[in-house]
Design a protein around this motif. Structure first.
Motif, PDB file in Angstrom:
ATOM      1  N   THR A 147       0.859  -1.184   0.000  1.00 57.12           N
ATOM      2  CA  THR A 147       0.000   0.000   0.000  1.00 57.12           C
ATOM      3  C   THR A 147       0.896   1.235   0.000  1.00 57.12           C
ATOM      4  N   PRO A 148       0.325   2.425  -0.161  1.00 60.39           N
ATOM      5  CA  PRO A 148       1.158   3.636  -0.140  1.00 60.39           C
ATOM      6  C   PRO A 148       1.902   3.846   1.173  1.00 60.39           C
ATOM      7  N   THR A 149       1.445   3.219   2.262  1.00 60.85           N
ATOM      8  CA  THR A 149       2.051   3.481   3.568  1.00 60.85           C
ATOM      9  C   THR A 149       2.761   2.286   4.194  1.00 60.85           C
ATOM     10  N   GLN A 150       2.453   1.056   3.732  1.00 59.18           N
ATOM     11  CA  GLN A 150       3.070  -0.100   4.371  1.00 59.18           C
ATOM     12  C   GLN A 150       3.021  -1.329   3.469  1.00 59.18           C
ATOM     13  N   THR A 151       3.750  -2.358   3.909  1.00 62.97           N
ATOM     14  CA  THR A 151       3.761  -3.645   3.219  1.00 62.97           C
ATOM     15  C   THR A 151       3.173  -4.685   4.165  1.00 62.97           C
ATOM     16  N   LEU A 152       2.275  -5.537   3.642  1.00 60.50           N
ATOM     17  CA  LEU A 152       1.508  -6.435   4.498  1.00 60.50           C
ATOM     18  C   LEU A 152       1.494  -7.860   3.969  1.00 60.50           C
ATOM     19  N   ILE A 153       1.187  -8.779   4.874  1.00 55.41           N
ATOM     20  CA  ILE A 153       0.884 -10.170   4.544  1.00 55.41           C
ATOM     21  C   ILE A 153      -0.466 -10.502   5.176  1.00 55.41           C
ATOM     22  N   ALA A 154      -1.326 -11.190   4.418  1.00 53.09           N
ATOM     23  CA  ALA A 154      -2.621 -11.614   4.950  1.00 53.09           C
ATOM     24  C   ALA A 154      -2.463 -13.005   5.560  1.00 53.09           C
ATOM     25  N   LYS A 155      -2.435 -13.056   6.879  1.00 50.61           N
ATOM     26  CA  LYS A 155      -2.304 -14.317   7.600  1.00 50.61           C
ATOM     27  C   LYS A 155      -3.692 -14.891   7.874  1.00 50.61           C
ATOM     28  N   VAL A 156      -3.811 -16.208   7.763  1.00 47.58           N
ATOM     29  CA  VAL A 156      -5.082 -16.878   8.016  1.00 47.58           C
ATOM     30  C   VAL A 156      -4.998 -17.612   9.349  1.00 47.58           C
ATOM     31  N   LYS A 157      -5.894 -17.244  10.279  1.00 46.83           N
ATOM     32  CA  LYS A 157      -5.928 -17.900  11.585  1.00 46.83           C
ATOM     33  C   LYS A 157      -7.375 -18.063  12.026  1.00 46.83           C
ATOM     34  N   SER A 158      -7.734 -19.298  12.336  1.00 46.83           N
ATOM     35  CA  SER A 158      -9.099 -19.625  12.781  1.00 46.83           C
ATOM     36  C   SER A 158     -10.141 -19.143  11.782  1.00 46.83           C
ATOM     37  N   GLY A 159      -9.826 -19.252  10.498  1.00 44.82           N
ATOM     38  CA  GLY A 159     -10.777 -18.903   9.456  1.00 44.82           C
ATOM     39  C   GLY A 159     -10.953 -17.420   9.227  1.00 44.82           C
ATOM     40  N   LYS A 160     -10.084 -16.590   9.775  1.00 44.73           N
ATOM     41  CA  LYS A 160     -10.195 -15.147   9.584  1.00 44.73           C
ATOM     42  C   LYS A 160      -8.851 -14.546   9.173  1.00 44.73           C
ATOM     43  N   ILE A 161      -8.958 -13.396   8.521  1.00 42.95           N
ATOM     44  CA  ILE A 161      -7.768 -12.698   8.027  1.00 42.95           C
ATOM     45  C   ILE A 161      -7.157 -11.838   9.130  1.00 42.95           C
ATOM     46  N   GLN A 162      -5.833 -11.892   9.219  1.00 45.09           N
ATOM     47  CA  GLN A 162      -5.075 -10.972  10.062  1.00 45.09           C
ATOM     48  C   GLN A 162      -4.032 -10.289   9.176  1.00 45.09           C
ATOM     49  N   MET A 163      -4.121  -8.972   9.063  1.00 48.27           N
ATOM     50  CA  MET A 163      -3.176  -8.232   8.233  1.00 48.27           C
ATOM     51  C   MET A 163      -1.926  -7.929   9.061  1.00 48.27           C
ATOM     52  N   ILE A 164      -0.799  -8.489   8.641  1.00 43.96           N
ATOM     53  CA  ILE A 164       0.450  -8.387   9.396  1.00 43.96           C
ATOM     54  C   ILE A 164       1.429  -7.457   8.669  1.00 43.96           C
ATOM     55  N   PRO A 165       1.836  -6.345   9.292  1.00 45.86           N
ATOM     56  CA  PRO A 165       2.859  -5.478   8.677  1.00 45.86           C
ATOM     57  C   PRO A 165       4.200  -6.207   8.612  1.00 45.86           C
ATOM     58  N   ILE A 166       4.895  -6.066   7.511  1.00 45.26           N
ATOM     59  CA  ILE A 166       6.180  -6.732   7.329  1.00 45.26           C
ATOM     60  C   ILE A 166       7.169  -5.798   6.641  1.00 45.26           C
ATOM     61  N   THR A 167       8.416  -6.209   6.656  1.00 48.52           N
ATOM     62  CA  THR A 167       9.431  -5.631   5.777  1.00 48.52           C
ATOM     63  C   THR A 167       9.998  -6.772   4.949  1.00 48.52           C
ATOM     64  N   THR A 168      10.454  -6.465   3.762  1.00 44.41           N
ATOM     65  CA  THR A 168      10.949  -7.496   2.859  1.00 44.41           C
ATOM     66  C   THR A 168      12.467  -7.493   2.799  1.00 44.41           C
ATOM     67  N   GLY A 169      13.014  -8.635   2.392  1.00 43.28           N
ATOM     68  CA  GLY A 169      14.460  -8.775   2.284  1.00 43.28           C
ATOM     69  C   GLY A 169      14.862  -9.289   0.923  1.00 43.28           C
ATOM     70  N   ILE A 170      15.637 -10.355   0.915  1.00 45.82           N
ATOM     71  CA  ILE A 170      16.191 -10.904  -0.315  1.00 45.82           C
ATOM     72  C   ILE A 170      15.103 -11.585  -1.140  1.00 45.82           C
ATOM     73  N   SER A 171      15.156 -11.393  -2.454  1.00 44.48           N
ATOM     74  CA  SER A 171      14.213 -12.017  -3.380  1.00 44.48           C
ATOM     75  C   SER A 171      14.963 -12.994  -4.278  1.00 44.48           C
ATOM     76  N   LYS A 172      14.416 -14.223  -4.403  1.00 45.34           N
ATOM     77  CA  LYS A 172      15.062 -15.225  -5.244  1.00 45.34           C
ATOM     78  C   LYS A 172      14.050 -16.272  -5.682  1.00 45.34           C
ATOM     79  N   ASP A 173      14.047 -16.566  -6.979  1.00 45.61           N
ATOM     80  CA  ASP A 173      13.210 -17.624  -7.555  1.00 45.61           C
ATOM     81  C   ASP A 173      11.741 -17.477  -7.178  1.00 45.61           C
ATOM     82  N   GLY A 174      11.223 -16.260  -7.206  1.00 48.04           N
ATOM     83  CA  GLY A 174       9.810 -16.029  -6.932  1.00 48.04           C
ATOM     84  C   GLY A 174       9.444 -16.004  -5.464  1.00 48.04           C
ATOM     85  N   MET A 175      10.417 -16.219  -4.572  1.00 47.83           N
ATOM     86  CA  MET A 175      10.184 -16.179  -3.134  1.00 47.83           C
ATOM     87  C   MET A 175      10.866 -14.945  -2.552  1.00 47.83           C
TER      88      MET A 175
END
Length: 213
Positions: A147-175
């Motif tokens: 997003t314009p303000t942060q980077t997120l991952i949508a975590k799934v727990k107990s059938g519901k979404i939890q938006m987790i703020p993250i920072t990214t690091g090394i990128s390789k082979d699509g991961m």
């Protein structure tokens, strides 16, 4: 007699100042004075000399990748003047401290240019093989939501979404390496998008898509 010898020695020393000797073989790339000009002992340079047989590659490593760098890091680079060709370099030294303005670690690599293939001063595309000292989490690139303000991952727990703020690091082979409040084995949405919200109900279709380390 001693006075004469001292005067001769001083005169010889002064005469020696007329000759400028470089500490290495190279090519004069810039001249800042003209023949016949009066020069003194100031800090302004007279000439700029470039060494051609050994080139130095200077790289600014972003802070998030700095701890993945070591003296054993393998690297290579490409230049526009030699398309399709990679040039291997060896690690030489690092600043060991982040630049306060760039927030980057300045690192130097040496290239053996004894064959005189490349010219000094060119810009290069650098390829680094970075490796963390400790295992880290990686997710498919499609899972990351930006997003314009942060980077997120949508975590799934107990059938519901939890938006987790993250920072990214090394990128390789699509991961992509991620850092945040996540653990190995957590389930995440494979194809993240901006429509996902905290608390949204979701059904896990493929439980095998989990965080890898």
């Amino acid at each position: 007699m001693r006075l004469v010898k001292a005067e001769l020695s001083a005169a010889a020393q002064l005469a020696g100042y007329r000759n400028i000797k470089a500490p290495f073989d190279g090519v004069v790339t810039s001249r800042f004075v003209s023949p016949g000009a009066l020069v003194g002992s100031g800090k302004e340079p007279l000439l700029k000399l470039a060494r051609e047989d050994k080139l130095r590659l200077v790289v600014a490593i972003p802070s998030k990748h700095a701890d993945a760098l070591s003296a054993n890091t393998k690297a290579s680079f490409t230049v526009n003047g030699a398309p399709g060709k990679k040039f291997p370099v060896s690690f030489s030294r690092s600043s060991r401290a982040l630049d306060p303005e760039l927030r980057s670690l300045m690192v130097e690599f040496d290239y053996d240019n004894s064959a005189n293939i490349l010219s000094a001063g060119a810009y290069a595309q650098v390829h680094l093989q970075l490796r963390r000292n400790q295992p880290t989490l990686k997710v498919p690139a499609s899972s990351i939501i930006t997003t314009p303000t942060q980077t997120l991952i949508a975590k799934v727990k107990s059938g519901k979404i939890q938006m987790i703020p993250i920072t990214t690091g090394i990128s390789k082979d699509g991961m992509i390496e991620i850092f945040g409040n996540l653990d190995s084995g957590d389930q995440v949405v494979l194809k993240g998008n901006s429509t996902l919200k905290n608390g949204m109900a979701i059904e896990a279709v493929n439980a095998k898509k989990q965080l890898n380390n």
